[in-house]
Design a protein around this motif. Structure first.
Motif, short mmCIF file in Angstrom:
data_model
loop_
_atom_site.label_atom_id
_atom_site.label_comp_id
_atom_site.label_asym_id
_atom_site.label_seq_id
_atom_site.Cartn_x
_atom_site.Cartn_y
_atom_site.Cartn_z
N HIS A 169 31.69 64.36 43.32
CA HIS A 169 30.27 64.54 43.60
C HIS A 169 29.70 63.35 44.39
O HIS A 169 28.91 63.55 45.31
CB HIS A 169 29.49 64.70 42.30
N ALA A 170 30.11 62.15 44.00
CA ALA A 170 29.61 60.96 44.70
C ALA A 170 30.08 60.97 46.16
O ALA A 170 29.29 60.72 47.08
CB ALA A 170 30.08 59.70 43.99
N TRP A 171 31.35 61.24 46.36
CA TRP A 171 31.93 61.30 47.71
C TRP A 171 31.24 62.36 48.55
O TRP A 171 30.78 62.10 49.66
CB TRP A 171 33.42 61.59 47.57
N ALA A 172 31.14 63.57 48.00
CA ALA A 172 30.50 64.66 48.73
C ALA A 172 29.01 64.41 48.91
O ALA A 172 28.40 64.90 49.86
CB ALA A 172 30.72 65.98 48.00
N GLY A 173 28.43 63.65 48.00
CA GLY A 173 27.00 63.35 48.06
C GLY A 173 26.64 62.20 48.97
O GLY A 173 25.46 61.88 49.14
N ASP A 202 35.00 66.58 53.28
CA ASP A 202 34.80 65.23 53.80
C ASP A 202 33.63 64.54 53.13
O ASP A 202 32.79 65.16 52.48
CB ASP A 202 34.57 65.30 55.31
N PHE A 203 33.57 63.24 53.36
CA PHE A 203 32.49 62.41 52.85
C PHE A 203 31.13 62.93 53.30
O PHE A 203 30.96 63.32 54.46
CB PHE A 203 32.68 60.97 53.34
N ASP A 208 30.56 70.75 46.54
CA ASP A 208 31.18 70.43 45.26
C ASP A 208 32.45 71.26 45.09
O ASP A 208 32.45 72.31 44.44
CB ASP A 208 30.18 70.72 44.13
N ARG A 209 33.54 70.77 45.68
CA ARG A 209 34.83 71.46 45.56
C ARG A 209 35.90 70.43 45.20
O ARG A 209 36.32 69.63 46.05
CB ARG A 209 35.18 72.19 46.85
N HIS A 210 36.34 70.46 43.95
CA HIS A 210 37.30 69.48 43.46
C HIS A 210 38.70 69.77 44.00
O HIS A 210 39.05 70.92 44.28
CB HIS A 210 37.34 69.49 41.93
N ASP A 211 39.51 68.72 44.07
CA ASP A 211 40.90 68.88 44.49
C ASP A 211 41.76 67.88 43.72
O ASP A 211 41.25 66.92 43.12
CB ASP A 211 41.05 68.65 45.99
#
Length: 258
Positions: A169-173, A202-203, A208-211
């Protein structure tokens, strides 16, 4: 630092054993529904287990919204889940930070969060500590950007509230993971749980898609560094079932042992 996984709620202790997990997180009810949790027949076993328990509240909850038909049921259901979480010995109850509608004043969302804790206090308080989780998307979210998170904590910091840091979430946010623990603790004073996830996107994607660590876009060493700096339990919410999560847990353990 204990490492674990988000698992199916049918038999969380068996799922933990299959993954070699020291921590499990699961739902007590349909994550997309509004039904209150039912008593669990394995409550005594969960309390007695060495495995640490965290409960995730339903995704539909949004205590920040101005929509009365969502906000009021959300408050009541959050309280019900905190009560139910206590019956299984949970350390914390995770809930997403929520949002207001497009074009609405975010200050209303922060005040609605404050009112949520005030409402709970009138009912005797939350039986399990609530951990607010940062979210990935939305310009009107209460816990995506950390300038908003600081305003949220200004509203709820007087209450016994915890924080759950999700790395995907932080990365995507759009929040850099490199110094994120210091920046969060400067706002909240604490991190109670890390959701250790990589991202498919990407950043600053807002998605919100986990991997898994082997295939995601986040340097997995950064995730391990976040856990080390936070010094708290971590849970992977990654895909791939037992095999995928076991590999992610093993990776984190190896990196944290170095």
């Amino acid at each position: 630092m204990r490492i674990g996984a988000h698992v199916d709620p049918v038999d969380p202790l068996a799922a933990a054993a299959e993954r070699g997990a020291e921590v499990v997180q699961f739902f007590l009810a349909d994550p997309q529904g509004w039904k209150a949790p039912e008593p669990r027949v394995d409550a005594a076993a969960l309390i007695a287990a060495d495995t640490e328990i965290f409960i995730h509240s339903p995704y539909v909850l949004n205590v920040a919204t101005t929509n009365n038909r969502i906000r009021i049921p959300s408050r009541k259901l959050l309280l019900a889940h905190a009560t139910a979480a206590a019956t299984v010995g949970a350390t914390g109850l995770i809930v997403h930070g929520g949002h207001v509608g497009s074009g609405e004043d975010l200050a209303i969302g922060f005040d609605n969060w404050r009112k949520t804790f005030a409402y709970a206090a009138e009912q005797g308080g939350f039986a399990t500590r609530v951990l607010i989780e940062n979210t990935a998307g939305g310009d009107n979210a209460c816990a995506r950007r950390f300038d908003a998170l600081a305003r949220l904590w200004d509203s709820v910091g007087e209450f016994d509230v915890g924080f759950c840091l999700d790395t995907c979430h932080a990365w995507a946010g759009g929040e850099d993971l490199l110094d994120i623990v210091d920046r969060v603790k400067a706002i909240t004073g604490r991190i109670d749980l890390v959701h250790a996830n990589s991202s498919r996107d990407d950043f600053d994607s807002g998605r919100d898609r986990h991997d898994n660590f082997a295939s995601g876009t986040i340097d997995p060493d950064l995730v391990a560094a976040v856990i080390r700096a936070a010094g708290c339990p971590a849970v992977v919410e990654t895909p791939g079932g037992t095999e995928g999560q076991s590999a992610d847990i093993a990776y984190l353990r190896e990196r944290l042992a170095q």
